[in-house]
Design an enzyme around this catalytic site. Sequence first.
Site, short mmCIF file in Angstrom:
data_model
loop_
_atom_site.label_atom_id
_atom_site.label_comp_id
_atom_site.label_asym_id
_atom_site.label_seq_id
_atom_site.Cartn_x
_atom_site.Cartn_y
_atom_site.Cartn_z
N TRP A 1 0.86 -1.19 0.00
CA TRP A 1 0.00 0.00 0.00
C TRP A 1 0.89 1.23 0.00
O TRP A 1 1.84 1.34 0.78
CB TRP A 1 -0.89 -0.05 1.23
CG TRP A 1 -1.84 1.09 1.41
CD1 TRP A 1 -2.68 1.61 0.47
CD2 TRP A 1 -2.06 1.83 2.61
NE1 TRP A 1 -3.41 2.64 1.01
CE2 TRP A 1 -3.05 2.80 2.32
CE3 TRP A 1 -1.51 1.78 3.89
CZ2 TRP A 1 -3.50 3.69 3.27
CZ3 TRP A 1 -1.97 2.68 4.84
CH2 TRP A 1 -2.96 3.63 4.53
N ASP B 1 -1.21 -5.23 9.33
CA ASP B 1 -2.19 -4.29 8.81
C ASP B 1 -3.32 -5.10 8.18
O ASP B 1 -3.09 -5.86 7.24
CB ASP B 1 -1.54 -3.36 7.78
CG ASP B 1 -2.47 -2.25 7.33
OD1 ASP B 1 -3.49 -2.01 8.02
OD2 ASP B 1 -2.19 -1.61 6.29
N LYS C 1 -13.31 -0.68 4.73
CA LYS C 1 -13.39 -1.33 3.42
C LYS C 1 -14.37 -2.50 3.43
O LYS C 1 -15.20 -2.63 2.52
CB LYS C 1 -12.01 -1.80 2.99
CG LYS C 1 -11.91 -2.15 1.51
CD LYS C 1 -10.48 -2.44 1.13
CE LYS C 1 -9.59 -1.24 1.26
NZ LYS C 1 -9.92 -0.16 0.30
#
Length: 304
Positions: free
Chosen positions: A178, A260, A297
């Site tokens: 990311w 994460d 998300k």
Amino acid sequence: MTDRMSNRRFGHVKPVQKMEIQYLREEFRDDESEVKVDLICGGKKPASVNPNGLRTPISPSSAIHYIWRNPPRGYIRSCLAVYRTEENEPWVLPVVRRVEKEMADDVTLDHEYLWFLGLDEFSQAATKLILGPQSSLLHQDRVVSIQTLSGTGAVRMGAELLARTLGYDTVYISVQSWDNHDRVFRMAGFTTVLNYKYWSDVTKSLDITGLLEDLSKAPENAVVVLQPSAHNPTGSDPSREQWARIADVIQERNLFPFFDTPYQGFASGDLDEDMWPVRYFAEVRGLEIIVAQSLAKIMGLYSK
């Protein structure tokens, strides 16, 4: 007036470099190729430009099927990872709609201040989602959870904790990752940001050999950013046997694992299965970890 202008406090500040996705958006916008497919950006429906230059509204699923059958020579852009209907309209999960209505009718809810660590009931529920309600760590009161501003805020808070409290300054991030991982850790105080191999262009799969070699060279107390499921952007996750080998190196080198987790449930379709790596590291291997969790998300809760 000129002297005052030249002495402005922020005159020396330079704009930060744009993210790759911003460059891609601009490149897509300016490209004049005959074939351009825009899946989720713009108007009510995405539009394709056929070889005759005619724009034709199509659904995202139809566009993907067409592209697979007829690879265009021009550009394809699919920019936002958000829920959409076949007509490319925003889609809110039914459970979210139901809870929003319940909250609107609940007279016990108010807008008073929360304590600094956030809503405790929310944090406890979110932690059970990661570790499982029967986790021995929870029953032994060995877990601390705080509410942050979504996943990015969680990464930032975790990174600052490690930098300010423990004095850690080195972090390893997968080569393909990311975009914001690098920026967030630097802003939090990390002075050395390095990469470990992850994806092999040759085998089109996880480069577990390169990954382990890179981590085996990491200095003690280096932080290793890991994604337990639905790795962004490759979509390739280690197997359980490979996760065990990664844990071996982390223990041998005394590294610090930082998970994460914005995509829980997206890889296997099972919330528990996708968190197996986190639970394995914490419960089985007894490693101290930080988990940055996001529900934005998976629940479509952006802007909340």
